[in-house]
Design an enzyme around this catalytic site. Structure first.
Site, PDB file in Angstrom:
ATOM      1  N   LYS A   1       1.222   3.998  -3.085  1.00 32.45           N
ATOM      2  CA  LYS A   1       0.715   5.440  -3.067  1.00 32.45           C
ATOM      3  C   LYS A   1       1.974   6.209  -3.306  1.00 32.45           C
ATOM      4  CE  LYS A   1      -2.680   6.740  -1.751  1.00 32.45           C
ATOM      5  NZ  LYS A   1      -3.803   7.126  -2.677  1.00 32.45           N
TER       6      LYS A   1
ATOM      7  N   TYR B   1       0.975  -1.173   0.077  1.00 39.32           N
ATOM      8  CA  TYR B   1      -0.135   0.062  -0.001  1.00 39.32           C
ATOM      9  C   TYR B   1       0.771   1.093  -0.025  1.00 39.32           C
ATOM     10  CZ  TYR B   1      -3.050   3.792   1.723  1.00 39.32           C
ATOM     11  OH  TYR B   1      -3.537   4.917   1.888  1.00 39.32           O
TER      12      TYR B   1
END
Length: 331
Positions: free
Chosen positions: A145, A141
């Site tokens: 990002k 994640y």
């Protein structure tokens, strides 16, 4: 000035708060997301809902037609999952939306990034606007990002101002991440606290996050190419959060200190087993979750005030506790 906005990820807690904040400013809003079940609530706020999967093959031109500003909040936000899923949702979708927005003549693009890029096994207090991210990121994640954020900032130009906002630990109505995880811990007979719970954390009320993002949209031409950290600005010890949350939930968990080296070993083994077995279920403990609970992380809010005129107006911990009390009442 009233503008025509596209808000992605509008069916999430932050997305709904953004639609509400944008409509309060008088903007015309197109709201998109993959959950058509929540369309009626968004339309009741005055938005036009268009269901879409931004990473799916297909033309995004109709979605951005006539749009002056894009607020891209859609993401796969989780601490565990298949790497391909994170790449698809967080990188591929962002790249496709950037291209479509540029081709449509959009003038502003605000990307909702994440302070997960700073998560590491050391205390990081008063993180500044130019602080380096963790190297390497602790999970897919954070990794995706960061990649998407860099892509957006690199796309900044005189034709389309691109900036990013990194809101920390969002709490409030629609929160499907923070409260559920903390409540799960608080409901256990024994609640393990890495390092005794002395690390300090910051939460952000969804309403404050939406306000900061709308300020960024308004000032995008002046902050193009910049990523700004956002939080509630009130660091609190993990142990204090645990005690107050248990009280709000009516639980009587025994707080147990978990040595960080031991916890880290558990997380490494749990993650390794999860990958070996290709388990979709999140391990009992991950390195990322451990880092957020065992190591302090807080932000220097001066850049947000200077560049956006933003000051948090809500006590995010009180918001979390109020949501916990409501969650308890519904059980």
């Amino acid at each position: 000035m009233v503008r025509h906005l596209l808000v992605t990820g509008a069916t999430g807690g932050l997305g709904a708060a953004l639609v509400r904040a944008a409509r309060a400013r008088g903007h015309d809003v197109v709201a998109t997301g993959r959950s058509a079940d929540k369309a009626r609530a968004l339309e009741a706020l005055g938005a036009r809902f268009v269901p879409a999967d931004l990473a799916e093959a297909g033309d995004l031109a109709p979605l951005v037609a006539g749009v002056e500003s894009v607020i891209h909040a859609a993401a796969l936000s989780a601490s565990w999952g298949a790497r391909e899923a994170f790449v698809r949702a967080n990188v591929t979708a962002t790249a496709r939306l950037l291209d479509a927005a540029r081709a449509a003549g959009c003038r502003r693009f605000v990307f909702i990034s994440s302070p997960s890029i700073f998560a590491s096994f050391r205390d990081r207090e008063n993180i500044g606007i130019d602080a380096a991210p963790a190297d390497p990121p602790l999970n897919d994640y954070a990794r995706t990002k960061l990649a998407a954020e860099r892509m957006v900032l690199a796309a900044d130009s005189a034709d389309m101002a691109c900036c990013a906002i990194r809101p920390r630990a969002l709490v409030g109505p629609g929160d499907r991440v923070i409260l559920p995880k903390l409540a799960e811990l608080a409901m256990r007979r024994r609640m393990p606290l890495p390092g005794g719970g002395h690390a300090r954390v910051e939460f952000t009320d969804l309403r404050d996050a939406a306000e900061a993002i709308m300020l960024a949209e308004d000032r995008a031409p002046d902050i193009g190419g910049i990523a700004i950290n956002i939080s509630g600005g009130r660091p609190v010890a993990v142990r204090d959060v645990a005690v107050r949350l248990a009280a709000a939930l009516g639980t009587n968990s025994e707080l147990v200190t978990l040595p960080v080296p031991l916890a880290r070993s558990i997380a490494v083994v749990a993650e390794g087993w999860g990958r070996l077995t290709r388990s979709a279920a999140e391990p009992v403990l991950t390195r990322y979750t451990l880092a957020t609970l065992a190591c302090s992380q807080s932000f220097d809010m001066a850049p947000a005030e200077r560049l956006l005129g933003f000051r948090p107006r809500h006590d995010a911990l009180e918001t979390l506790l109020a949501e916990a009390a409501q969650w308890k009442a519904k059980r």
